[in-house]
Design an enzyme around this catalytic site. Sequence first.
Site, PDB file in Angstrom:
ATOM      1  N   CYS A  45      49.688  40.110  39.904  1.00  0.00           N
ATOM      2  CA  CYS A  45      48.767  39.018  39.555  1.00  0.00           C
ATOM      3  C   CYS A  45      49.497  37.683  39.539  1.00  0.00           C
ATOM      4  O   CYS A  45      48.940  36.654  39.948  1.00  0.00           O
ATOM      5  CB  CYS A  45      48.135  39.257  38.181  1.00  0.00           C
TER       6      CYS A  45
HETATM    7  C1  BEZ Z   1      50.070  43.689  38.653  1.00  0.00           C
HETATM    8  O1  BEZ Z   1      49.402  42.658  38.706  1.00  0.00           O
HETATM    9  O2  BEZ Z   1      51.251  43.693  38.930  1.00  0.00           O
HETATM   10  C2  BEZ Z   1      49.435  44.981  38.228  1.00  0.00           C
HETATM   11  C3  BEZ Z   1      48.408  44.972  37.303  1.00  0.00           C
HETATM   12  C4  BEZ Z   1      47.870  46.171  36.909  1.00  0.00           C
HETATM   13  C5  BEZ Z   1      48.333  47.367  37.460  1.00  0.00           C
HETATM   14  C6  BEZ Z   1      49.348  47.344  38.428  1.00  0.00           C
HETATM   15  C7  BEZ Z   1      49.891  46.126  38.818  1.00  0.00           C
END
Ligand code: BEZ
Length: 211
Positions: A45
């Site tokens: 994210c």
């Molecule tokens: C991420 O944004 O890195 C992420 C968020 C939730 C699960 C896996 C990755």
Amino acid sequence: MSLRLGDIAPDFTADSSAGKINFHEYLGDSWGILFSHPADYTPVCTTELGAAAKLKDEFDKRNVKMLALSVDGVESHKSWIKDINETQHTTVNFPIIADEDKKVSELYDMIHPNSNENFTVRSVFIIGNDKKIKLIITYPASTGRNFDELLRVIDSLQLTANYSVATPANWKLGEDVVIAPAIKNEDIPAKFPKGHKEIKPYLRTTPQPNL
Ligand code: BEZ
């Protein structure tokens, strides 16, 4: 019932990193992109919001207002934005909805319980200047989105909203487009004065009409 293409994008009022936002007022006469992410302070994210911020000028050029969302709160968003700016070498320059009560996530069906009961998946909604939903895509948490692809889709949506054409596979701005099947051969010269090629009776191409 889940949202479908052509539906009016449901309106909402919610807190965000930039204060209270009413969605339809925020959009005004512009197009919009509403995109959810699973959580603040997560690696993928962080890269996604950084990538989106770097492309803000491109979204602006296309008259598209950006709006992100997760179920974290305003204070979390505000401190995470500092991390995004620092690590992704950018400035997050669009609001992030703080959907702690999941009101918007539920309205837009952004929580997929078989994936995760608590967090939004990576949903994307592109909304036209008529407030209708033009595109819905869902990515899993493990896959970061390609924001260049989203700009490419917006180019196609905005072109095909105004001309009787469709865009072929992997089309990019400036490339030839497909003439809509509903257009009769005899009407092509008037509608597409730049010329056309008939590869098959059902496959007719023309230079991009708005260049
Ligand atoms: C991420 O944004 O890195 C992420 C968020 C939730 C699960 C896996 C990755």
